[in-house]
Write an enzyme that holds these catalytic residues in place. Sequence first.
Site, PDB file in Angstrom:
ATOM      1  N   CYS A   2     -16.447  30.181 -29.857  1.00 36.74           N
ATOM      2  CA  CYS A   2     -15.490  31.251 -29.907  1.00 36.74           C
ATOM      3  C   CYS A   2     -14.747  31.019 -28.782  1.00 36.74           C
ATOM      4  O   CYS A   2     -15.037  30.455 -27.783  1.00 36.74           O
ATOM      5  CB  CYS A   2     -16.299  32.673 -29.826  1.00 36.74           C
ATOM      6  SG  CYS A   2     -17.413  32.852 -31.255  1.00 36.74           S
ATOM      7  N   ARG A  31     -12.071  26.385 -30.725  1.00 35.04           N
ATOM      8  CA  ARG A  31     -13.470  26.672 -30.347  1.00 35.04           C
ATOM      9  C   ARG A  31     -14.090  27.413 -31.530  1.00 35.04           C
ATOM     10  O   ARG A  31     -15.327  27.923 -31.390  1.00 35.04           O
ATOM     11  CB  ARG A  31     -13.394  27.575 -29.072  1.00 35.04           C
ATOM     12  CG  ARG A  31     -12.931  27.135 -27.857  1.00 35.04           C
ATOM     13  CD  ARG A  31     -12.868  28.056 -26.758  1.00 35.04           C
ATOM     14  NE  ARG A  31     -14.008  28.412 -26.204  1.00 35.04           N
ATOM     15  CZ  ARG A  31     -14.698  27.839 -25.630  1.00 35.04           C
ATOM     16  NH1 ARG A  31     -14.412  26.642 -24.851  1.00 35.04           N
ATOM     17  NH2 ARG A  31     -15.908  28.301 -25.175  1.00 35.04           N
ATOM     18  N   TRP A  80     -16.277  31.692 -33.898  1.00 34.18           N
ATOM     19  CA  TRP A  80     -17.397  30.678 -34.558  1.00 34.18           C
ATOM     20  C   TRP A  80     -18.459  31.355 -34.836  1.00 34.18           C
ATOM     21  O   TRP A  80     -19.223  31.542 -33.813  1.00 34.18           O
ATOM     22  CB  TRP A  80     -17.560  29.261 -33.831  1.00 34.18           C
ATOM     23  CG  TRP A  80     -18.045  28.198 -34.526  1.00 34.18           C
ATOM     24  CD1 TRP A  80     -17.629  27.294 -35.272  1.00 34.18           C
ATOM     25  CD2 TRP A  80     -19.493  27.988 -34.348  1.00 34.18           C
ATOM     26  NE1 TRP A  80     -18.427  26.296 -35.610  1.00 34.18           N
ATOM     27  CE2 TRP A  80     -19.714  26.818 -35.089  1.00 34.18           C
ATOM     28  CE3 TRP A  80     -20.649  28.577 -33.727  1.00 34.18           C
ATOM     29  CZ2 TRP A  80     -21.006  26.124 -35.401  1.00 34.18           C
ATOM     30  CZ3 TRP A  80     -21.858  27.962 -34.015  1.00 34.18           C
ATOM     31  CH2 TRP A  80     -22.211  26.879 -34.569  1.00 34.18           C
ATOM     32  N   ASN A 106     -17.953  35.713 -26.256  1.00 33.69           N
ATOM     33  CA  ASN A 106     -18.394  34.289 -26.720  1.00 33.69           C
ATOM     34  C   ASN A 106     -19.783  33.990 -26.171  1.00 33.69           C
ATOM     35  O   ASN A 106     -20.031  34.277 -24.871  1.00 33.69           O
ATOM     36  CB  ASN A 106     -17.575  33.355 -25.955  1.00 33.69           C
ATOM     37  CG  ASN A 106     -18.005  31.965 -26.118  1.00 33.69           C
ATOM     38  OD1 ASN A 106     -18.461  31.589 -26.949  1.00 33.69           O
ATOM     39  ND2 ASN A 106     -17.452  31.208 -25.128  1.00 33.69           N
ATOM     40  N   GLY A 107     -20.860  33.917 -26.975  1.00 35.78           N
ATOM     41  CA  GLY A 107     -21.935  33.728 -26.635  1.00 35.78           C
ATOM     42  C   GLY A 107     -23.153  34.316 -27.465  1.00 35.78           C
ATOM     43  O   GLY A 107     -22.872  34.641 -28.863  1.00 35.78           O
ATOM     44  N   GLU A 466     -19.613   6.027 -33.815  1.00 28.19           N
ATOM     45  CA  GLU A 466     -18.530   6.602 -33.490  1.00 28.19           C
ATOM     46  C   GLU A 466     -17.606   6.904 -34.594  1.00 28.19           C
ATOM     47  O   GLU A 466     -16.854   7.824 -35.131  1.00 28.19           O
ATOM     48  CB  GLU A 466     -17.912   6.346 -32.049  1.00 28.19           C
ATOM     49  CG  GLU A 466     -16.495   7.059 -31.959  1.00 28.19           C
ATOM     50  CD  GLU A 466     -16.737   8.465 -31.572  1.00 28.19           C
ATOM     51  OE1 GLU A 466     -17.705   9.086 -31.664  1.00 28.19           O
ATOM     52  OE2 GLU A 466     -15.789   9.266 -31.439  1.00 28.19           O
ATOM     53  N   LYS A 470     -16.666  10.249 -36.821  1.00 31.07           N
ATOM     54  CA  LYS A 470     -15.087  10.562 -36.999  1.00 31.07           C
ATOM     55  C   LYS A 470     -14.819  10.771 -38.732  1.00 31.07           C
ATOM     56  O   LYS A 470     -14.223  11.796 -39.080  1.00 31.07           O
ATOM     57  CB  LYS A 470     -14.087   9.719 -36.555  1.00 31.07           C
ATOM     58  CG  LYS A 470     -13.739   9.340 -35.264  1.00 31.07           C
ATOM     59  CD  LYS A 470     -13.139  10.707 -34.494  1.00 31.07           C
ATOM     60  CE  LYS A 470     -14.359  11.596 -33.952  1.00 31.07           C
ATOM     61  NZ  LYS A 470     -15.096  11.502 -32.611  1.00 31.07           N
ATOM     62  N   GLU A 473     -16.738  13.842 -39.860  1.00 30.96           N
ATOM     63  CA  GLU A 473     -16.469  15.096 -39.109  1.00 30.96           C
ATOM     64  C   GLU A 473     -15.070  15.785 -39.984  1.00 30.96           C
ATOM     65  O   GLU A 473     -14.913  16.971 -40.271  1.00 30.96           O
ATOM     66  CB  GLU A 473     -15.814  15.011 -37.707  1.00 30.96           C
ATOM     67  CG  GLU A 473     -16.735  14.870 -36.797  1.00 30.96           C
ATOM     68  CD  GLU A 473     -16.459  14.627 -35.352  1.00 30.96           C
ATOM     69  OE1 GLU A 473     -16.631  15.639 -34.508  1.00 30.96           O
ATOM     70  OE2 GLU A 473     -15.648  13.904 -35.092  1.00 30.96           O
ATOM     71  N   HIS A 489     -33.648  -2.678 -44.288  1.00 29.92           N
ATOM     72  CA  HIS A 489     -34.981  -1.783 -43.932  1.00 29.92           C
ATOM     73  C   HIS A 489     -34.764  -0.771 -44.741  1.00 29.92           C
ATOM     74  O   HIS A 489     -35.111   0.543 -43.889  1.00 29.92           O
ATOM     75  CB  HIS A 489     -35.542  -1.911 -42.724  1.00 29.92           C
ATOM     76  CG  HIS A 489     -35.716  -3.359 -42.043  1.00 29.92           C
ATOM     77  ND1 HIS A 489     -36.739  -4.240 -42.642  1.00 29.92           N
ATOM     78  CD2 HIS A 489     -34.954  -3.783 -41.117  1.00 29.92           C
ATOM     79  CE1 HIS A 489     -36.396  -5.307 -41.826  1.00 29.92           C
ATOM     80  NE2 HIS A 489     -35.414  -5.175 -40.996  1.00 29.92           N
ATOM     81  N   LYS A 577     -14.901  22.362 -31.184  1.00 30.46           N
ATOM     82  CA  LYS A 577     -14.838  21.529 -30.326  1.00 30.46           C
ATOM     83  C   LYS A 577     -15.818  21.499 -29.011  1.00 30.46           C
ATOM     84  O   LYS A 577     -16.235  20.810 -28.715  1.00 30.46           O
ATOM     85  CB  LYS A 577     -13.440  21.402 -29.653  1.00 30.46           C
ATOM     86  CG  LYS A 577     -13.271  20.269 -28.766  1.00 30.46           C
ATOM     87  CD  LYS A 577     -11.931  19.929 -28.585  1.00 30.46           C
ATOM     88  CE  LYS A 577     -11.582  18.859 -27.810  1.00 30.46           C
ATOM     89  NZ  LYS A 577     -11.985  17.385 -28.688  1.00 30.46           N
TER      90      LYS A 577
HETATM   91  C1  G6P Z   1     -18.882  18.919 -30.264  1.00 26.48           C
HETATM   92  C2  G6P Z   1     -17.536  18.434 -30.845  1.00 26.48           C
HETATM   93  C3  G6P Z   1     -17.480  17.029 -30.703  1.00 26.48           C
HETATM   94  C4  G6P Z   1     -18.154  16.556 -29.151  1.00 26.48           C
HETATM   95  C5  G6P Z   1     -19.399  17.299 -28.662  1.00 26.48           C
HETATM   96  C6  G6P Z   1     -19.640  17.176 -27.520  1.00 26.48           C
HETATM   97  O1  G6P Z   1     -19.741  18.689 -31.406  1.00 26.48           O
HETATM   98  O2  G6P Z   1     -17.250  18.812 -31.993  1.00 26.48           O
HETATM   99  O3  G6P Z   1     -16.133  16.222 -30.810  1.00 26.48           O
HETATM  100  O4  G6P Z   1     -18.252  15.233 -28.984  1.00 26.48           O
HETATM  101  O5  G6P Z   1     -19.128  18.593 -29.102  1.00 26.48           O
HETATM  102  O6  G6P Z   1     -18.691  17.990 -26.531  1.00 26.48           O
HETATM  103  P1  G6P Z   1     -18.532  17.493 -24.989  1.00 26.48           P
HETATM  104  O7  G6P Z   1     -17.225  18.210 -24.785  1.00 26.48           O
HETATM  105  O8  G6P Z   1     -19.852  17.932 -24.227  1.00 26.48           O
HETATM  106  O9  G6P Z   1     -18.096  16.252 -24.889  1.00 26.48           O
END
Ligand code: G6P
Length: 582
Positions: A2, A31, A80, A106-107, A466, A470, A473, A489, A577
């Site tokens: 949030c 957020r 969120w 937020n929390g 990675e 992507k 996501e 395996h 994020k």
């Molecule tokens: C969330 C985001 C990711 C990010 C992860 C860690 O899951 O969607 O994109 O890599 O958090 O975030 P940070 O700010 O700790 O790198």
Amino acid sequence: MCGIAALATTGETKKQTVRILLEALRSLEYRGYDSAGLAVYDEDEGRIKVWKRKGKVETLVRLLRGVRISAPIGIAHTRWATHGVPNEVNAHPHLDCRGEIAVVHNGIISNYLELKKELIEKGHVFKSETDTEVFAHLFEEEMKSKEPFEAFKSAISKLEGYYAIVAITSKDPERVFFARKESPLIVGKGSDLNMVSSDIASLLRYCSKVAPIEDGEVGWLTWREIYVEKNGERVAVGERFFRPPWTPEQATKGNFPHFMLKEIHEQGTAVKETLMSISTDPRVKEVLELLEGRVVVVAAGTSLHAGMVFSYALGKLLGKDVILLDSSEAYHLEKLLKDTVIAISQSGETYDTLKAVRIAKRNGAKVIGVVNVLGSTLDREADISLYTRAGPEIGVAATKTFLSQVTLLLYLVSRMSGVELKDPHLLVESSIRKSIGYARSLAERLKEKQSMFVLGTGASLPIAYEGALKIKEISYVHAEGYPAGEAKHGPIALAEEGFPVLIAWTPEDEEKLQVAKEEFASRGSEVYWVGPRGDIVAPESDWLHLPFTITPPFQLLAYYMAVLKGYDPDKPRNLAKSVTVH
Ligand code: G6P
């Protein structure tokens, strides 16, 4: 998660309150975007007015089009969902029974059910399923016998859990009240306004100086003053203020259709600036000494993949073993969190990473933070912070911050091993130029697939993880990163006519990748190669520089798959994020 934002202002700017809050919300939308809402004190009518909508901030913007209000204070929220489904009733701000108090949060308030029960017994009527609404009623209850700030503090003292809370009341239409425990909160000073928000980027346009609020602090702000206290004592926050290192323009899309595409293209600059900054950072000396001992890395998501690149390079060049822990799991192994702990986090606010850091500090470890956001919680709690210089990253899927983290970490490796990093930014730029067309055409072919593997080996394995992340996501296609040799395996059971497999090239062992390719191709799989001479062409490089050459093609592939499917790559569903909940 949030995002919350609030302001107090004066004079003509009071007519801009709604617009400024909406702008802040747009920037905080990474957020969470389950719902958006805003409350202001309308000084002409002498009451609080609220607007909320399910969905993204743009729906709220449309709702408020044409609304003209003069408001000295206001609060806003983008959600969120944690407690309660994402609908309009559960959207913040939440009000007390009389509509005289509005709250954003937020929390998680963990004792909200007990508090709610007590408040219902006292006659309070609840409208939503959220934990947040409890605070509005608690504040209302306390206001029956106390002046607003005393009432706010008293209500805060009854909460368990963690929160950044901001509230306004029509009984005190000049002040915005705030409190923080673990969730981020930043105050900002402007010329005829003061603001408080979940992050720095949302304050850039209106505030020339910002300061983080710390755990356990409560306070209020008016347009001319910011007052903070902790445990009943006034805290002098003046020295905490700093000029944000980012410009408001960096937090806009410019001429790009999406933040993600802009941020992919900014990677050359981000890498270059990170390298310049780390190579002149005096703290590196101490960090290098600490790295001679036992090293544990904690990180989440994309940052965890940067940690993998680091641990692989140290193992390969120096035979040094680094313990790499996914931060959401680290607390199970708390005894491992000692000596030197490197916490990698773009936001510096990821709950699980901070939890691991706090355990490490209790265990007497030295914590090195690798962080992109100055003033973030990790920045303040780490013993030493090293900064990536990626600028604000708005797209939810991390791109430029990943390669900036990799740059910083490989710079440390290069200092430890004597193996030099050579112009990584040029490799990134050349990789984007070379691969973009190929990535786009392959995206056309892959966009309708249900599932795929991304195989790698050695230095390309973290990039395969990675790349798969992507794709998942933002295009919602199941993609799994896997070691090429391990794929036989079990995973190969999925190989069949048309099943796609992407291979992340490395110069270390092309033969192994060829074998994996044949194993899948002979079972009907469509195998695509990412690297020099690949189906997506990327520049040649040695294994150390591989992240700079083969990461961008995967980012671009994911981006185009999402866009061609009609999805918004900047705001993937269900994600936020910065994950400030556990
Ligand atoms: C969330 C985001 C990711 C990010 C992860 C860690 O899951 O969607 O994109 O890599 O958090 O975030 P940070 O700010 O700790 O790198």
